[in-house]
Scaffold this motif. Structure first.
Motif, mmCIF file in Angstrom:
data_model
loop_
_atom_site.group_PDB
_atom_site.id
_atom_site.type_symbol
_atom_site.label_atom_id
_atom_site.label_comp_id
_atom_site.label_asym_id
_atom_site.label_seq_id
_atom_site.Cartn_x
_atom_site.Cartn_y
_atom_site.Cartn_z
ATOM 1 N N ASP A 1 -16.204 -24.047 -15.179
ATOM 2 C CA ASP A 1 -14.708 -23.777 -14.191
ATOM 3 C C ASP A 1 -15.346 -25.447 -14.629
ATOM 4 O OD1 ASP A 1 -12.768 -24.494 -13.434
ATOM 5 O OD2 ASP A 1 -12.583 -23.655 -11.935
ATOM 6 N N VAL A 2 -14.206 -26.191 -15.294
ATOM 7 C CA VAL A 2 -14.743 -27.969 -14.937
ATOM 8 C C VAL A 2 -13.470 -28.305 -13.852
ATOM 9 C CG1 VAL A 2 -15.159 -28.765 -17.591
ATOM 10 C CG2 VAL A 2 -12.866 -28.224 -16.975
ATOM 11 N N ARG A 3 -12.510 -28.006 -13.728
ATOM 12 C CA ARG A 3 -11.152 -27.529 -12.756
ATOM 13 C C ARG A 3 -11.881 -28.058 -11.453
ATOM 14 N NH1 ARG A 3 -7.367 -23.613 -14.250
ATOM 15 N NH2 ARG A 3 -9.656 -22.640 -14.680
ATOM 16 N N VAL A 4 -13.083 -27.977 -10.819
ATOM 17 C CA VAL A 4 -13.488 -27.265 -9.685
ATOM 18 C C VAL A 4 -13.657 -28.377 -8.770
ATOM 19 C CG1 VAL A 4 -14.780 -24.792 -10.141
ATOM 20 C CG2 VAL A 4 -16.378 -26.750 -10.015
ATOM 21 N N ALA A 5 -14.692 -29.524 -9.595
ATOM 22 C CA ALA A 5 -14.604 -30.920 -8.545
ATOM 23 C C ALA A 5 -13.131 -31.435 -8.848
ATOM 24 C CB ALA A 5 -15.579 -31.363 -9.061
ATOM 25 N N LEU A 6 -12.298 -30.594 -9.354
ATOM 26 C CA LEU A 6 -10.405 -32.114 -9.675
ATOM 27 C C LEU A 6 -10.147 -32.048 -8.786
ATOM 28 C CD1 LEU A 6 -8.546 -33.556 -11.697
ATOM 29 C CD2 LEU A 6 -7.708 -31.066 -11.764
ATOM 30 N N ASP A 7 -10.076 -33.291 -7.752
ATOM 31 C CA ASP A 7 -9.543 -33.664 -6.678
ATOM 32 C C ASP A 7 -7.513 -34.233 -6.838
ATOM 33 O OD1 ASP A 7 -8.559 -35.141 -4.234
ATOM 34 O OD2 ASP A 7 -10.222 -34.943 -3.895
ATOM 35 N N LYS A 8 -7.249 -34.423 -8.077
ATOM 36 C CA LYS A 8 -5.517 -34.687 -8.674
ATOM 37 C C LYS A 8 -6.151 -35.216 -9.404
ATOM 38 C CE LYS A 8 -5.973 -38.219 -5.036
ATOM 39 N NZ LYS A 8 -5.443 -38.157 -3.764
ATOM 40 N N VAL A 9 -4.008 -35.603 -9.800
ATOM 41 C CA VAL A 9 -4.186 -35.065 -11.458
ATOM 42 C C VAL A 9 -3.219 -36.637 -10.524
ATOM 43 C CG1 VAL A 9 -2.763 -35.005 -13.119
ATOM 44 C CG2 VAL A 9 -5.204 -33.833 -12.690
ATOM 45 N N VAL A 10 -3.268 -38.535 -11.269
ATOM 46 C CA VAL A 10 -1.598 -38.746 -10.614
ATOM 47 C C VAL A 10 -1.775 -39.516 -12.339
ATOM 48 C CG1 VAL A 10 -3.837 -39.577 -9.125
ATOM 49 C CG2 VAL A 10 -3.970 -40.706 -11.402
ATOM 50 N N PRO A 11 -0.087 -39.764 -12.048
ATOM 51 C CA PRO A 11 0.071 -40.466 -13.247
ATOM 52 C C PRO A 11 -0.249 -41.644 -13.722
ATOM 53 C CG PRO A 11 1.577 -40.832 -11.254
ATOM 54 C CD PRO A 11 0.770 -39.926 -10.729
ATOM 55 N N PHE A 12 0.003 -42.024 -14.921
ATOM 56 C CA PHE A 12 -0.235 -43.261 -15.431
ATOM 57 C C PHE A 12 -0.033 -44.666 -14.243
ATOM 58 C CE2 PHE A 12 -0.398 -46.817 -18.417
ATOM 59 C CZ PHE A 12 -2.057 -47.010 -19.150
ATOM 60 N N SER A 13 1.158 -44.486 -14.348
ATOM 61 C CA SER A 13 1.659 -45.296 -12.801
ATOM 62 C C SER A 13 0.979 -45.191 -11.823
ATOM 63 C CB SER A 13 3.175 -45.582 -13.288
ATOM 64 O OG SER A 13 3.598 -44.245 -12.006
ATOM 65 N N GLN A 14 0.493 -44.851 -11.678
ATOM 66 C CA GLN A 14 -1.017 -45.390 -10.201
ATOM 67 C C GLN A 14 -1.436 -44.550 -10.666
ATOM 68 O OE1 GLN A 14 0.768 -41.964 -7.751
ATOM 69 N NE2 GLN A 14 2.775 -41.982 -8.297
ATOM 70 N N ALA A 15 -2.578 -44.811 -11.673
ATOM 71 C CA ALA A 15 -3.806 -44.887 -12.596
ATOM 72 C C ALA A 15 -5.023 -46.343 -11.642
ATOM 73 C CB ALA A 15 -4.263 -45.631 -13.757
ATOM 74 N N ILE A 16 -4.482 -47.353 -11.583
ATOM 75 C CA ILE A 16 -4.844 -48.385 -10.932
ATOM 76 C C ILE A 16 -5.628 -48.222 -9.425
ATOM 77 C CG2 ILE A 16 -5.070 -50.570 -9.854
ATOM 78 C CD1 ILE A 16 -3.823 -51.304 -12.632
ATOM 79 N N GLU A 17 -4.187 -47.349 -8.374
ATOM 80 C CA GLU A 17 -4.537 -47.128 -6.623
ATOM 81 C C GLU A 17 -5.910 -45.818 -7.000
ATOM 82 O OE1 GLU A 17 -0.985 -47.625 -9.014
ATOM 83 O OE2 GLU A 17 -0.158 -48.526 -7.566
ATOM 84 N N GLY A 18 -5.689 -45.144 -8.083
ATOM 85 C CA GLY A 18 -6.540 -44.251 -8.578
ATOM 86 C C GLY A 18 -7.954 -44.648 -8.545
ATOM 87 N N LEU A 19 -8.206 -45.244 -9.733
ATOM 88 C CA LEU A 19 -9.104 -46.317 -9.555
ATOM 89 C C LEU A 19 -9.638 -46.368 -8.182
ATOM 90 C CD1 LEU A 19 -8.998 -47.643 -12.813
ATOM 91 C CD2 LEU A 19 -10.800 -46.461 -12.360
ATOM 92 N N LYS A 20 -9.103 -47.613 -7.480
ATOM 93 C CA LYS A 20 -9.545 -47.708 -5.729
ATOM 94 C C LYS A 20 -9.532 -46.854 -5.091
ATOM 95 C CE LYS A 20 -7.050 -51.587 -2.742
ATOM 96 N NZ LYS A 20 -7.660 -51.228 -2.126
ATOM 97 N N GLU A 21 -8.789 -46.091 -4.747
ATOM 98 C CA GLU A 21 -8.922 -44.575 -4.466
ATOM 99 C C GLU A 21 -10.676 -43.999 -4.448
ATOM 100 O OE1 GLU A 21 -7.242 -41.375 -2.197
ATOM 101 O OE2 GLU A 21 -5.952 -41.595 -3.872
ATOM 102 N N ALA A 22 -11.010 -43.985 -6.142
ATOM 103 C CA ALA A 22 -12.329 -43.735 -6.436
ATOM 104 C C ALA A 22 -13.267 -44.200 -5.937
ATOM 105 C CB ALA A 22 -12.051 -43.464 -7.557
ATOM 106 N N PHE A 23 -12.920 -45.615 -5.453
ATOM 107 C CA PHE A 23 -14.293 -45.980 -5.349
ATOM 108 C C PHE A 23 -14.655 -45.937 -3.803
ATOM 109 C CE2 PHE A 23 -15.434 -50.277 -4.924
ATOM 110 C CZ PHE A 23 -17.444 -50.672 -5.275
#
Length: 347
Positions: A311-333
């Motif tokens: 199940d590839v979804r088990v570790a999925l934390d969140k789906v972000v819209p493309f407009s928020q992708a840079i914030e997603g990169l920063k948060e993941a780091f």
């Protein structure tokens, strides 16, 4: 089109770029979902692979997409058979081998010394469109969702890790790290017949997830002596250790966790040189194996998802819209608590 470029160390920005040209042997793809991988973070913040590559470069390499245009000389796709057409859903192997060297001729395209790579050396998938060689594309099965299609690449990596580990039924396995790639590796190891499987990670929710997936034990390295605990659980040491972090503490710890004659698989990507005491490696005849991305594991990865073995979804934390992708990169780091983050294009 809109794209996310790395424009300098730790600096990503949206940019307006021309839609890429679709060459005669290429496919022009419109991404649907893109994963944020630890490698993307290494590229952005640690300049992985960027020694001689001028900025800017469009980031991203894990994705599902729809074919928008087919090159004039394209008559199939990587696994042969059905002709690829506009409108087909696909996923892409991001390593771009030269196809001419001895490694390519032997089928070891992930070891090609002349390779390029989407999102590192070539413009990647964090964009409205991306052009890729048709022979690196796989058509997604009809019953495999778009979101799961974006996670085929990391699952294929996990399968390669387990292939290199050569797990036999009943083997004891330690997985160092509890991030998304480690959680996929855990599932593949269990599906491959591993016996006792132990995961280590300092983040409680990642340990809890590992136990929920099927790990037999989850160790907090900040509170427990990992070496003594593993030896206790395995009767003297594990058969196999798979390192999925790439930091000094876990890399140097690997050889202490396996019994004599055991095997260590180095899957994490270090961001610098790591000192390591090799005496245990020599005296214990311990195998230390490196593993690089994927090589011919994509069809197996898609099949494992289809069959429900992973199940590839088990570790999925969140789906972000493309407009928020840079914030997603920063948060993941910045946050060790964040699991897998996926970007939804067109949102």
């Amino acid at each position: 089109m809109k794209a996310i470029q790395k424009q300098g160390t730790g600096r990503a920005a949206y940019a307006e770029l021309p839609i890429p040209q679709c060459g005669p042997k290429d496919l022009l793809l419109k991404p649907l979902y893109s994963g944020i991988c630890a490698t993307d973070l290494h590229v952005l913040y640690h300049d992985l692979g960027q020694g001689d590559k001028p900025f800017p470069v469009v980031m991203g390499h894990e994705f599902s997409a729809v074919v928008a245009e087919v090159g004039s000389e394209v008559d199939g796709y990587i696994e042969g058979g059905t002709k690829i057409e506009a409108g087909h859903r696909v996923t892409v192997e991001p390593i771009l081998p030269c196809g001419k060297c001895e490694y390519c001729h032997r089928g070891k395209v992930n070891l090609c010394p002349n390779m390029s790579h989407l999102g590192i050396y070539e413009n990647g998938c964090y964009a409205d469109f991306v052009s890729v060689p048709a022979n690196r594309v796989h058509r997604l099965p009809d019953n495999l969702p778009d979101l799961a299609g974006a996670l085929v690449e990391p699952l294929a990596c996990a399968i390669n890790f387990v292939d290199k580990a050569r797990i036999q039924p009943g083997n004891s396995v330690v997985i160092l790290g509890g991030g998304s790639i480690a959680q996929l590796t855990l599932q593949v190891a269990l599906a491959s017949g591993a016996g006792t499987v132990i995961v280590t990670d300092p983040v409680a929710k990642k340990r809890e997830l590992a136990l929920k997936i099927g790990a037999h034990a989850a160790i907090d390295p900040m509170r427990e002596d990992v070496v003594s605990r593993v030896r206790e659980l395995t009767g003297g040491g594990a058969d196999i250790v798979i390192e999925c972090v790439g930091v000094a503490a876990t890399v140097s710890q690997m050889v202490q966790l396996v019994h004599r004659g055991g095997r260590c698989v180095m899957a994490g990507i270090p961001t610098g040189k790591i000192p390591m005491d090799l005496l245990d490696l020599v005296f214990g005849e311990i195998e230390l194996v490196g593993v690089m991305a994927t090589v011919w594991q994509f069809p197996r990865a898609m099949r494992m998802i289809e069959l429900g073995r992973v199940d590839v979804r088990v570790a999925l934390d969140k789906v972000v819209p493309f407009s928020q992708a840079i914030e997603g990169l920063k948060e993941a780091f910045e946050s060790s608590e964040v699991g897998k983050v996926v970007i939804q294009h067109g949102a």
